[in-house]
Design a protein around this motif. Structure first.
Motif, PDB file in Angstrom:
ATOM      1  N   THR B  16       0.822  -1.217   0.000  1.00  0.00           N
ATOM      2  CA  THR B  16       0.000   0.000   0.000  1.00  0.00           C
ATOM      3  C   THR B  16       0.857   1.269   0.000  1.00  0.00           C
ATOM      4  OG1 THR B  16      -1.569  -1.259   1.311  1.00  0.00           O
ATOM      5  CG2 THR B  16      -1.948   1.105   1.152  1.00  0.00           C
ATOM      6  N   ALA B  17       1.956   1.225   0.740  1.00  0.00           N
ATOM      7  CA  ALA B  17       2.799   2.417   0.849  1.00  0.00           C
ATOM      8  C   ALA B  17       3.405   2.804  -0.486  1.00  0.00           C
ATOM      9  CB  ALA B  17       3.918   2.168   1.872  1.00  0.00           C
ATOM     10  N   ASN B  18       3.401   1.898  -1.440  1.00  0.00           N
ATOM     11  CA  ASN B  18       4.031   2.187  -2.722  1.00  0.00           C
ATOM     12  C   ASN B  18       3.033   2.403  -3.856  1.00  0.00           C
ATOM     13  OD1 ASN B  18       6.799   2.127  -1.874  1.00  0.00           O
ATOM     14  ND2 ASN B  18       6.378  -0.039  -1.406  1.00  0.00           N
ATOM     15  N   VAL B  19       1.794   2.678  -3.458  1.00  0.00           N
ATOM     16  CA  VAL B  19       0.805   3.122  -4.439  1.00  0.00           C
ATOM     17  C   VAL B  19       0.304   4.479  -3.956  1.00  0.00           C
ATOM     18  CG1 VAL B  19      -1.362   2.602  -5.603  1.00  0.00           C
ATOM     19  CG2 VAL B  19       0.157   0.729  -4.928  1.00  0.00           C
ATOM     20  N   LEU B  20       0.854   5.532  -4.542  1.00  0.00           N
ATOM     21  CA  LEU B  20       0.523   6.886  -4.099  1.00  0.00           C
ATOM     22  C   LEU B  20      -0.703   7.391  -4.845  1.00  0.00           C
ATOM     23  CD1 LEU B  20       4.116   8.444  -4.199  1.00  0.00           C
ATOM     24  CD2 LEU B  20       3.084   6.942  -2.473  1.00  0.00           C
ATOM     25  N   THR B  21      -1.561   8.082  -4.103  1.00  0.00           N
ATOM     26  CA  THR B  21      -2.773   8.643  -4.722  1.00  0.00           C
ATOM     27  C   THR B  21      -3.026  10.030  -4.143  1.00  0.00           C
ATOM     28  OG1 THR B  21      -4.109   7.586  -3.013  1.00  0.00           O
ATOM     29  CG2 THR B  21      -3.904   6.403  -5.104  1.00  0.00           C
ATOM     30  N   GLY B  22      -4.016  10.707  -4.712  1.00  0.00           N
ATOM     31  CA  GLY B  22      -4.505  11.978  -4.177  1.00  0.00           C
ATOM     32  C   GLY B  22      -3.405  13.003  -3.996  1.00  0.00           C
ATOM     33  N   VAL B  43       0.670   6.795  -8.534  1.00  0.00           N
ATOM     34  CA  VAL B  43       2.078   6.517  -8.806  1.00  0.00           C
ATOM     35  C   VAL B  43       2.398   5.202  -8.113  1.00  0.00           C
ATOM     36  CG1 VAL B  43       4.456   7.252  -8.503  1.00  0.00           C
ATOM     37  CG2 VAL B  43       2.677   8.952  -8.919  1.00  0.00           C
ATOM     38  N   VAL B  44       2.874   4.249  -8.899  1.00  0.00           N
ATOM     39  CA  VAL B  44       3.194   2.960  -8.305  1.00  0.00           C
ATOM     40  C   VAL B  44       4.701   2.777  -8.343  1.00  0.00           C
ATOM     41  CG1 VAL B  44       2.717   1.782 -10.500  1.00  0.00           C
ATOM     42  CG2 VAL B  44       2.678   0.480  -8.384  1.00  0.00           C
ATOM     43  N   ARG B  45       5.238   2.248  -7.232  1.00  0.00           N
ATOM     44  CA  ARG B  45       6.692   2.189  -7.082  1.00  0.00           C
ATOM     45  C   ARG B  45       7.161   0.768  -6.815  1.00  0.00           C
ATOM     46  NH1 ARG B  45       7.919   6.687  -2.659  1.00  0.00           N
ATOM     47  NH2 ARG B  45       6.731   5.191  -1.423  1.00  0.00           N
ATOM     48  N   PRO B  46       7.370  -0.022  -7.873  1.00  0.00           N
ATOM     49  CA  PRO B  46       7.806  -1.410  -7.692  1.00  0.00           C
ATOM     50  C   PRO B  46       9.238  -1.464  -7.174  1.00  0.00           C
ATOM     51  CG  PRO B  46       7.909  -0.791  -9.999  1.00  0.00           C
ATOM     52  CD  PRO B  46       7.233   0.345  -9.289  1.00  0.00           C
ATOM     53  N   ALA B  47       9.565  -2.588  -6.537  1.00  0.00           N
ATOM     54  CA  ALA B  47      10.909  -2.771  -5.978  1.00  0.00           C
ATOM     55  C   ALA B  47      11.722  -3.791  -6.763  1.00  0.00           C
ATOM     56  CB  ALA B  47      10.797  -3.207  -4.509  1.00  0.00           C
ATOM     57  N   SER B  48      11.121  -4.422  -7.760  1.00  0.00           N
ATOM     58  CA  SER B  48      11.833  -5.484  -8.467  1.00  0.00           C
ATOM     59  C   SER B  48      11.268  -5.636  -9.874  1.00  0.00           C
ATOM     60  CB  SER B  48      11.678  -6.809  -7.719  1.00  0.00           C
ATOM     61  OG  SER B  48      10.316  -7.222  -7.793  1.00  0.00           O
ATOM     62  N   THR B  49      12.029  -6.328 -10.711  1.00  0.00           N
ATOM     63  CA  THR B  49      11.571  -6.599 -12.072  1.00  0.00           C
ATOM     64  C   THR B  49      10.275  -7.391 -12.059  1.00  0.00           C
ATOM     65  OG1 THR B  49      13.844  -6.582 -12.868  1.00  0.00           O
ATOM     66  CG2 THR B  49      12.233  -7.692 -14.251  1.00  0.00           C
ATOM     67  N   SER B  50      10.152  -8.330 -11.118  1.00  0.00           N
ATOM     68  CA  SER B  50       8.919  -9.129 -11.130  1.00  0.00           C
ATOM     69  C   SER B  50       7.720  -8.297 -10.700  1.00  0.00           C
ATOM     70  CB  SER B  50       9.085 -10.387 -10.261  1.00  0.00           C
ATOM     71  OG  SER B  50       9.400 -10.019  -8.946  1.00  0.00           O
ATOM     72  N   GLU B  51       7.933  -7.311  -9.835  1.00  0.00           N
ATOM     73  CA  GLU B  51       6.820  -6.408  -9.516  1.00  0.00           C
ATOM     74  C   GLU B  51       6.449  -5.544 -10.729  1.00  0.00           C
ATOM     75  OE1 GLU B  51       7.642  -5.984  -4.690  1.00  0.00           O
ATOM     76  OE2 GLU B  51       7.314  -4.181  -5.878  1.00  0.00           O
ATOM     77  N   VAL B  52       7.452  -5.081 -11.468  1.00  0.00           N
ATOM     78  CA  VAL B  52       7.167  -4.324 -12.697  1.00  0.00           C
ATOM     79  C   VAL B  52       6.325  -5.185 -13.637  1.00  0.00           C
ATOM     80  CG1 VAL B  52       8.171  -3.279 -14.777  1.00  0.00           C
ATOM     81  CG2 VAL B  52       9.249  -2.891 -12.539  1.00  0.00           C
ATOM     82  N   ALA B  53       6.733  -6.460 -13.771  1.00  0.00           N
ATOM     83  CA  ALA B  53       6.017  -7.365 -14.673  1.00  0.00           C
ATOM     84  C   ALA B  53       4.566  -7.551 -14.222  1.00  0.00           C
ATOM     85  CB  ALA B  53       6.737  -8.705 -14.739  1.00  0.00           C
ATOM     86  N   ALA B  54       4.368  -7.701 -12.913  1.00  0.00           N
ATOM     87  CA  ALA B  54       3.014  -7.915 -12.395  1.00  0.00           C
ATOM     88  C   ALA B  54       2.143  -6.678 -12.615  1.00  0.00           C
ATOM     89  CB  ALA B  54       3.070  -8.282 -10.907  1.00  0.00           C
ATOM     90  N   ILE B  55       2.715  -5.511 -12.411  1.00  0.00           N
ATOM     91  CA  ILE B  55       1.967  -4.258 -12.630  1.00  0.00           C
ATOM     92  C   ILE B  55       1.535  -4.158 -14.092  1.00  0.00           C
ATOM     93  CG2 ILE B  55       2.202  -1.747 -12.727  1.00  0.00           C
ATOM     94  CD1 ILE B  55       4.241  -2.086 -10.336  1.00  0.00           C
ATOM     95  N   LEU B  56       2.496  -4.405 -14.997  1.00  0.00           N
ATOM     96  CA  LEU B  56       2.177  -4.277 -16.418  1.00  0.00           C
ATOM     97  C   LEU B  56       1.129  -5.304 -16.843  1.00  0.00           C
ATOM     98  CD1 LEU B  56       5.692  -3.467 -17.916  1.00  0.00           C
ATOM     99  CD2 LEU B  56       3.704  -1.959 -17.747  1.00  0.00           C
ATOM    100  N   ARG B  57       1.296  -6.508 -16.342  1.00  0.00           N
ATOM    101  CA  ARG B  57       0.335  -7.560 -16.687  1.00  0.00           C
ATOM    102  C   ARG B  57      -1.075  -7.129 -16.284  1.00  0.00           C
ATOM    103  NH1 ARG B  57       3.917 -11.656 -15.426  1.00  0.00           N
ATOM    104  NH2 ARG B  57       3.267 -11.453 -13.269  1.00  0.00           N
ATOM    105  N   HIS B  58      -1.175  -6.592 -15.088  1.00  0.00           N
ATOM    106  CA  HIS B  58      -2.494  -6.194 -14.607  1.00  0.00           C
ATOM    107  C   HIS B  58      -3.050  -5.019 -15.402  1.00  0.00           C
ATOM    108  CE1 HIS B  58      -5.739  -6.102 -11.702  1.00  0.00           C
ATOM    109  NE2 HIS B  58      -5.637  -4.778 -11.731  1.00  0.00           N
ATOM    110  N   CYS B  59      -2.261  -4.008 -15.621  1.00  0.00           N
ATOM    111  CA  CYS B  59      -2.755  -2.828 -16.335  1.00  0.00           C
ATOM    112  C   CYS B  59      -3.073  -3.173 -17.786  1.00  0.00           C
ATOM    113  CB  CYS B  59      -1.721  -1.700 -16.264  1.00  0.00           C
ATOM    114  SG  CYS B  59      -1.573  -1.009 -14.601  1.00  0.00           S
ATOM    115  N   ASN B  60      -2.223  -3.996 -18.389  1.00  0.00           N
ATOM    116  CA  ASN B  60      -2.440  -4.391 -19.782  1.00  0.00           C
ATOM    117  C   ASN B  60      -3.752  -5.167 -19.923  1.00  0.00           C
ATOM    118  OD1 ASN B  60      -1.264  -4.591 -22.526  1.00  0.00           O
ATOM    119  ND2 ASN B  60      -1.226  -6.790 -22.091  1.00  0.00           N
ATOM    120  N   ALA B  61      -4.011  -6.032 -18.960  1.00  0.00           N
ATOM    121  CA  ALA B  61      -5.236  -6.837 -19.022  1.00  0.00           C
ATOM    122  C   ALA B  61      -6.484  -5.976 -18.832  1.00  0.00           C
ATOM    123  CB  ALA B  61      -5.179  -7.942 -17.959  1.00  0.00           C
TER     124      ALA B  61
END
Lengths: 458, 458
Positions: B16-22, B43-61
């Protein structure tokens, strides 16, 4: 359509004299080079980009494979054609110039030889740094299509780094012209990089604008004996640092190299005593000799070299290079020999070579493994003689040489490309995701699989 | 899906701390930099390549656009996000190392700042040559995504030439890892070049292996007055040749530059008399001062320079560079000003600048046009003040500046990229065939148009 119809159409594009068939084709492919094309249904020789486009349009529409050919000096089979394919030779498109002195660039057609481009640059006091042994025959288009390397990559980069502008023709005949002449051009995707190094599978390169450099006013060459590989890497660091980037070549030869190469009787051992590693370096600069002498003095003071000789004349420098470049001598000594061209971080080379040697001597107790290479650019050449040269043995040896590279972050091809001969090993140093993207790119740019079919991708 | 569901999913990936809003988002984008993002849904702040991949997968879908963000120092709007898009910041992925000294390479995560990478290299006695004013904020990932240039391209090349290995994540979450560390790797298509300079539209760069160079032991800096542009190009040829490639910067300022820049009162004129062109050069080498002195002597003997001053200290060198780099002074003097970053062969620069000046002074009689640039790499910066800064005027001025570039073989963007702001001009220096291929590539790698939508391609 029949082949007669294809040949007529090609003759209508290029003129009958430029569509070679029958004996003219077999003569051309007879015996040379070693990995020569099998032949071709015909060899077509366009004189212009628009003729290239018309040829490709016609072949693409009729499902005929087209194999682009430059000087045919590649050794991975990238220019090899079958009797059902059209060989497209760029030999008549050999125009060179103009040279823009203020901008330090040269415009060339793909069929100009590397040597002719070097000479044209030199005539204007400039320098085209890419250099390979086949310079007199290899064409600029071929060197771009294969991203040729050579001995000066450490200082000047691969062919890719010299290409500022490029013109290529897609399989469907579309001409993609990016003939720019600037080092900086961040206007959208840099399409020329898609074609450079793609071995004629994505487009036929027809013209380029190349970056030129100042001609080094003088060169200095030295041969050194070094006691261990860690000292080799320290020597490299020291000389790169000491020469402020003027070091253009840093060639390293493993212990077996000199023994095997000198067996031909054509060369003298440059040093009087035995050394574990031999290193050949070249510096290009106005005061190259002074820089080299002070560099060697620093290396001597640091204890990283055991002995050294500096060439006192061009003839002596040539004699030193002749040892390094005498592939025939090594091939003869190891005959039959298998030749490999791999790359990996130089910090991992020593253990890699030991691993390969151990594996091969286990399988073939009387084998010889000769390693040498440019090292500072990650490139290692390995010649292996195991006593027989049949293709099953080649495959087994290849597995030993290529096998460890994946986990070491290495590559199965440093500068020779993939062509046909290395396709089946590509997956060893490329991931499934990379191979998938390569296939996507091929399918997108050449959906009919017209350009150099079956090359590069397994 | 609702935004609440999207935010929950992103929070599940990164915390949660790495998804900034408002307010957290608006604060971040408040006022700086000048071409700052409009905002973002989060603003989403991933800490690793696999988190980047998961974010993109979700947004792309879910059809959500993702705008990758590094230091947000670009000035073409490439990192600008809308309130319906997710901003993906690489700021937590700022790992640096290891450095492989023998191989002269460094492994970095995309979010490390350029300055931090420079420092890490320097701490090992090595050198990362790419340098731009925003070094303290710009990230390595951003400099790769935009193929950053800067002042040392003449000697070391663009960012593209420093990238040996790359890891990127595609829109669908596929991780494409090409983390090799060799100068030579001709194993299939060189995929990393597809992503370098694509401004986040084809993949999110997560890691890289960069080439390092020897640290220049010393630098020498000089400022020269030159009477004409042909003499400027002769000076460049002479110094490139004389310094054996050690010339890292060759900055040229057109006549109006000094007048406009000195108006702020912060700088002294380095020379006592007036000159048509001013040239600032830097040489990096062990004996940089001696090389520079002899180079200037040769230039003086050849009659290509009218006056020169060599910096006698680092403070003096910094004072000279401060004149060249004082963009705020020029912006204030011309206010409101339009800034352009173009490239063209240096042999055509003089007439091009004259043409632009004539056209602008015809349209706006009281206008000021200030030209300066790196020149030897083809890069020209042009600041234009015409008295008003509204967007219609910007478009008219842009047409005057960009218009002649197509026929001169130039580019509308040398190093700043296209982003949003230059899209409508891209066709002026790219052909329909090039634009078609760019669109094909985008459609192939990002069919859902998830990655940095509406950027680069018109």
């Amino acid at each position: 359509v029949s082949w007669d119809q294809i040949l007529s159409a090609l003759a209508a594009i290029c003129g009958t004299a430029n569509v070679l068939t029958g004996r003219d084709v077999s003569d051309r492919f007879d015996g040379w080079p070693p990995s020569s094309p099998l032949g071709a249904a015909c060899v077509v020789r366009p004189a212009s980009t628009s003729e290239v486009a018309a040829i490709l349009r016609h072949c693409n529409a009729n499902g005929i494979g087209v194999v682009p050919q430059g000087g045919r000096t590649g050794i991975s089979g990238g220019a090899r054609a079958s009797h059902e394919q059209v060989a497209l030779s760029l030999e008549r498109m050999h125009g060179i110039g103009p040279i823009d002195r203020a901008n330090a660039t040269i415009t060339v057609e793909a069929g100009a030889t590397l040597g002719a481009v070097q000479s044209a640059a030199a005539a204007e006091g400039l320098f085209y740094p890419v250099d390979i042994g086949a310079r007199g025959t290899a064409t600029i288009g071929g060197t771009i299509a294969t991203n040729a390397g050579g001995n000066r990559v450490l200082r000047y980069g691969m062919t890719r780094e010299q290409v500022l502008g490029l013109e290529a023709v897609l399989a469907d005949g579309t001409v993609v012209s990016s003939m720019h002449a600037m080092l900086k051009n961040n206007a959208g995707y840099d399409i020329k990089h898609w074609f450079i190094g793609s071995e004629g599978t994505l487009g036929v390169i027809t013209r380029a604008i190349l970056r030129l450099r100042p001609q080094p006013r003088a060169a200095a060459t030295a041969w050194m004996g070094v006691a261990s590989f860690p000292q080799v890497t320290r020597l490299c660091e020291l000389l790169v640092d000491h020469t402020d980037g003027a070091l253009s070549s840093f060639e390293v030869m493993w212990p077996e190299f000199l023994d095997v190469t000198l067996r031909c009787g054509r060369h003298q051992n440059p040093l009087t005593s035995a050394h574990a590693f031999h290193v050949l370096v070249e510096i290009g600069a106005r005061d190259a000799s002074a820089i080299l002498e002070s560099g060697l003095a620093a290396a001597w003071d640091s204890g990283v070299i055991a002995d050294a000789v500096i060439a006192q004349s061009e003839a002596q420098a040539s004699a030193l290079w002749a040892i390094r470049e005498d592939s025939p001598a090594r091939a003869a000594a190891l005959k039959p020999a298998f030749h490999f061209d791999v790359s990996l971080p130089c910090s991992k080379m020593e253990s890699y070579v030991e691993q390969v040697k151990a594996a091969i001597s286990q399988g073939w107790p009387r084998s010889r493994v000769v390693a040498f290479g440019h090292v500072a650019d990650g490139n290692l050449h390995i010649n292996v003689g195991v006593g027989d040269g049949n293709s099953d043995t080649r495959k087994e040896v290849s597995r030993q040489v290529y096998g460890p590279l994946g986990s070491l972050g290495g590559s199965i091809s440093a500068e020779h490309g993939i062509g046909i001969d290395k396709r089946e090993y590509l997956h060893l140093t490329r991931t499934p995701a990379e191979l998938h993207l390569m296939r996507l790119m091929k399918a997108q740019l050449d959906p009919g699989n017209t350009l150099n079919p079956a090359k590069v991708l397994p």
